[in-house]
Design a protein around this motif. Sequence first.
Motif, PDB file in Angstrom:
ATOM      1  N   THR A  90       4.361  -4.360  -9.086  1.00 20.25           N
ATOM      2  CA  THR A  90       5.456  -3.611  -9.696  1.00 20.25           C
ATOM      3  C   THR A  90       5.060  -2.159  -9.918  1.00 20.25           C
ATOM      4  OG1 THR A  90       5.981  -5.659 -10.857  1.00 20.25           O
ATOM      5  CG2 THR A  90       7.110  -3.660 -11.595  1.00 20.25           C
ATOM      6  N   ARG A  94       6.577   3.631 -12.591  1.00 17.41           N
ATOM      7  CA  ARG A  94       5.642   4.720 -12.280  1.00 17.41           C
ATOM      8  C   ARG A  94       6.355   5.820 -11.501  1.00 17.41           C
ATOM      9  NH1 ARG A  94       2.885   3.449  -7.591  1.00 17.41           N
ATOM     10  NH2 ARG A  94       3.685   5.315  -6.614  1.00 17.41           N
ATOM     11  N   ARG A 125       0.731   2.588 -19.904  1.00 15.15           N
ATOM     12  CA  ARG A 125      -0.548   2.006 -19.470  1.00 15.15           C
ATOM     13  C   ARG A 125      -1.499   3.138 -19.073  1.00 15.15           C
ATOM     14  NH1 ARG A 125      -0.544  -0.982 -13.658  1.00 15.15           N
ATOM     15  NH2 ARG A 125      -2.536  -1.522 -14.556  1.00 15.15           N
ATOM     16  N   TYR A 128      -1.822   4.989 -15.508  1.00 13.79           N
ATOM     17  CA  TYR A 128      -0.809   5.910 -15.008  1.00 13.79           C
ATOM     18  C   TYR A 128      -1.068   7.342 -15.491  1.00 13.79           C
ATOM     19  CZ  TYR A 128       2.210   2.144 -13.167  1.00 13.79           C
ATOM     20  OH  TYR A 128       2.733   1.103 -12.440  1.00 13.79           O
ATOM     21  N   PRO A 260       5.974  -0.317   2.941  1.00 17.45           N
ATOM     22  CA  PRO A 260       6.062  -0.626   1.510  1.00 17.45           C
ATOM     23  C   PRO A 260       6.726   0.531   0.767  1.00 17.45           C
ATOM     24  CG  PRO A 260       3.776  -0.791   2.315  1.00 17.45           C
ATOM     25  CD  PRO A 260       4.582  -0.121   3.382  1.00 17.45           C
ATOM     26  N   ASN A 343      -5.945 -15.801  -5.958  1.00 23.12           N
ATOM     27  CA  ASN A 343      -5.831 -14.428  -6.452  1.00 23.12           C
ATOM     28  C   ASN A 343      -4.948 -14.374  -7.701  1.00 23.12           C
ATOM     29  OD1 ASN A 343      -4.315 -11.642  -6.426  1.00 23.12           O
ATOM     30  ND2 ASN A 343      -6.236 -11.315  -5.326  1.00 23.12           N
TER      31      ASN A 343
ATOM     32  N   SER B  86      -5.847  -6.975  -7.052  1.00 25.64           N
ATOM     33  CA  SER B  86      -4.701  -7.871  -7.229  1.00 25.64           C
ATOM     34  C   SER B  86      -3.930  -8.052  -5.930  1.00 25.64           C
ATOM     35  CB  SER B  86      -3.810  -7.349  -8.353  1.00 25.64           C
ATOM     36  OG  SER B  86      -4.501  -7.471  -9.585  1.00 25.64           O
ATOM     37  N   ILE B  87      -2.846  -8.812  -6.005  1.00 26.14           N
ATOM     38  CA  ILE B  87      -2.274  -9.408  -4.790  1.00 26.14           C
ATOM     39  C   ILE B  87      -1.913  -8.422  -3.679  1.00 26.14           C
ATOM     40  CG2 ILE B  87       0.073  -9.561  -5.778  1.00 26.14           C
ATOM     41  CD1 ILE B  87       0.013 -12.399  -4.197  1.00 26.14           C
ATOM     42  N   SER B  88      -1.163  -7.360  -4.010  1.00 24.46           N
ATOM     43  CA  SER B  88      -0.681  -6.493  -2.929  1.00 24.46           C
ATOM     44  C   SER B  88      -1.832  -5.762  -2.236  1.00 24.46           C
ATOM     45  CB  SER B  88       0.344  -5.489  -3.463  1.00 24.46           C
ATOM     46  OG  SER B  88       1.424  -6.179  -4.037  1.00 24.46           O
ATOM     47  N   ARG B  92      -3.955  -6.368   1.725  1.00 24.61           N
ATOM     48  CA  ARG B  92      -4.156  -5.256   2.663  1.00 24.61           C
ATOM     49  C   ARG B  92      -5.580  -4.699   2.611  1.00 24.61           C
ATOM     50  NH1 ARG B  92       1.445  -3.309   4.107  1.00 24.61           N
ATOM     51  NH2 ARG B  92       0.473  -1.516   5.060  1.00 24.61           N
ATOM     52  N   CYS B 125      -3.981  -5.137 -10.913  1.00 27.01           N
ATOM     53  CA  CYS B 125      -2.935  -4.302 -10.313  1.00 27.01           C
ATOM     54  C   CYS B 125      -2.800  -2.921 -10.960  1.00 27.01           C
ATOM     55  CB  CYS B 125      -1.585  -5.000 -10.369  1.00 27.01           C
ATOM     56  SG  CYS B 125      -0.295  -4.095  -9.480  1.00 27.01           S
ATOM     57  N   LEU B 126      -2.990  -1.899 -10.144  1.00 27.19           N
ATOM     58  CA  LEU B 126      -2.919  -0.512 -10.616  1.00 27.19           C
ATOM     59  C   LEU B 126      -1.509   0.054 -10.518  1.00 27.19           C
ATOM     60  CD1 LEU B 126      -6.178   0.839  -8.922  1.00 27.19           C
ATOM     61  CD2 LEU B 126      -5.834   0.438 -11.367  1.00 27.19           C
ATOM     62  N   GLY B 127      -0.559  -0.746 -10.035  1.00 25.84           N
ATOM     63  CA  GLY B 127       0.820  -0.271  -9.949  1.00 25.84           C
ATOM     64  C   GLY B 127       1.010   0.799  -8.886  1.00 25.84           C
ATOM     65  N   ALA B 128       0.225   0.726  -7.829  1.00 25.84           N
ATOM     66  CA  ALA B 128       0.384   1.670  -6.719  1.00 25.84           C
ATOM     67  C   ALA B 128       0.456   0.865  -5.425  1.00 25.84           C
ATOM     68  CB  ALA B 128      -0.765   2.664  -6.693  1.00 25.84           C
ATOM     69  N   CYS B 129       1.178  -0.259  -5.478  1.00 23.29           N
ATOM     70  CA  CYS B 129       1.213  -1.235  -4.395  1.00 23.29           C
ATOM     71  C   CYS B 129       1.887  -0.689  -3.149  1.00 23.29           C
ATOM     72  CB  CYS B 129       1.932  -2.490  -4.847  1.00 23.29           C
ATOM     73  SG  CYS B 129       1.616  -2.902  -6.569  1.00 23.29           S
ATOM     74  N   ASP B 130       2.654   0.397  -3.295  1.00 24.88           N
ATOM     75  CA  ASP B 130       3.260   1.026  -2.122  1.00 24.88           C
ATOM     76  C   ASP B 130       2.200   1.769  -1.314  1.00 24.88           C
ATOM     77  OD1 ASP B 130       3.116   2.553  -4.447  1.00 24.88           O
ATOM     78  OD2 ASP B 130       4.808   3.841  -3.941  1.00 24.88           O
ATOM     79  N   MET B 143      -4.058   6.520  -2.774  1.00 27.03           N
ATOM     80  CA  MET B 143      -3.402   5.417  -2.077  1.00 27.03           C
ATOM     81  C   MET B 143      -3.775   5.334  -0.607  1.00 27.03           C
ATOM     82  SD  MET B 143       0.002   6.160  -4.225  1.00 27.03           S
ATOM     83  CE  MET B 143       1.149   4.840  -3.942  1.00 27.03           C
TER      84      MET B 143
END
Lengths: 444, 157
Positions: A90, A94, A125, A128, A260, A343, B86-88, B92, B125-130, B143
């Motif tokens: 998610t 951000r 968080r 960020y 993505p 995971n 984490s997952i994303s 990759r 998860c760092l929230g930069a999955c894109d 990234m």
Amino acid sequence: MSTFEPTLLARINKPDSQSLETYRRDGGYEGFKKALGMAPVDVINQVKDSGLRGRGGAGFPTGLKWTFLPKDHPGPIYLAINADESEPATFNNRILMEQDPHQVLEGIAISCYAIKSKKAYIYLRYEYGRSYRALKKAIEECYAAGLFGQNIHGTGFDLDVVLHRGAAAYICGEETGLIESLEGKRAWPRIKPPFPAIEGLFRKPTIVNNIETMACVKQILDRGADWFKSMGVPPDPSNPRDAGSYGPKLYCISGHVNKPGCVELPMGITARQLIDEHGGGVWKGRNAKAVVPGGISMGFLSASELDTPLDFNGPGKVGCLGLGTAAITVIDDHTSMVDVLFNCARFFAHESCGQCTPCREGTAWMHKILARIRMGEGQSRDLDLLNEVASSMGIIPGTTICGLSDGAAWPIKNAIKKFRSEFEEYIQTGRKTVKPSDALMEVH
Amino acid sequence: MGVLSEELRDQIRAQFPNYPNKRAVVLPALHLVQDAQRHVSIEAVREIAELLELHPSEVHDTMTFYQFFKDEKHKLGKHRVWVCRSISCMLRGGEELLQHMCEKLHVHPGQTSADGKVTMEFAECLGACDGAPCILVDDEAHMNITPEKADELLKSL
């Protein structure tokens, strides 16, 4: 679908989109000005009429939540903004904070006015950093421009906005964990009731709302409740508890796709449309084996469930926990579900706050059992054991204080139900997966 | 004069007006101290507690809940580099990236390179999955990181 004009993301990637100057040029803070000319109760009613439901994961109707505050409370009343976006996959909040912080701040100002709060805390968080710097600068601009502070626009309304940084803990996204953390304590969620609207931050009435929800509030004040309600999916008549899924939504797409990213679409798009029309398709010409519908705590959609509409009602119909954060992760057909589930289990074992025994022990054991299976030492009965542990933790069975535990259990239950044959085959054929990086992660 | 400089104390006190009580300043204070000193010593905990009118155990309790804060036995290097597992990111190549960077610096996650420049960590998860796989250098996300880009980044620190 292709003609849809984004509103929440309209200013993203425009030059200098973070500045107050460009924001105002694009009509910024007109919604706040409009709100200041209204009675607070009318602002609440407008948000109620829009059908807006919280974007953080639980989907509670925002306007209704606001009405839970005690009437004629002498104050203080607090608005605590949940910017602890930590659900794996998610990242929509951000993008809003980094690229268009004023849109978020205007929503906060409108919401504070509506609920008669003079103080908003943004719990952000730590990771960020870019959001922190963008918001910090934007808040300073608002004070300098008289949009925040004392007696705003001569209306007698005062507002302070404080940016508060977290310290890398998933549990702080649970609203009462967030409150405890803001108070300077370990982020152990509170037993509810009392709900935060009655007794929240510093033991005062508190509303906890998500960042994207704030952006929606701003758009609703600008464009009206009917505009918001003109998009999305009406309530499902067969589900008396469904309040409908209205408005635009920010969907995140990550994992095994060609492109993505975060896209804004009317609520109710399917996972397949997200992948094919917005994510550039599954990478390397492969097919999707599974899709996480809204953060890993929602479980999995199997390949045959990709036409599920991603609204508040849809994912639940195919056994997922809910829409969650509407962040999809695509898993291609070359990937082992054993690796994926391992995971997920590792994440929750690391992030369980440890307060409730079924979650602290349950997440640790699910992680251990999956590690054992993955290392080639699993037994067929391990799948039932995993199911048993997963079924005994959470607020649904009634054994934990918060819903993180249900979210930790859900991918396990979903995967074993929907991908059982793959797990059985993995165990029976004695497959083993050992990555060199596994050893590196044992130290913690 | 203890381990907290007067400047640091002033920065902590400057947070007081933001909150109705001093306890809420625990996290901001811990951040300020760790940023300046690269760890939070037990003496610093005592001094923060004194400033905030708390018992040291209350500050210590909060500090240790968040594994983010490090004591004198786990001092941070000049920079802290987190690799998402984490997952994303895992899907990759995030885990392989973590392995590559750890090997490069001859450390395990949680350890600091011999020259004291970089503390390596894994992150959830760092929230930069894109932009998976992604890494965080201090609090700045980077990234779509390949092993080559990671090497360049490490060199630049």
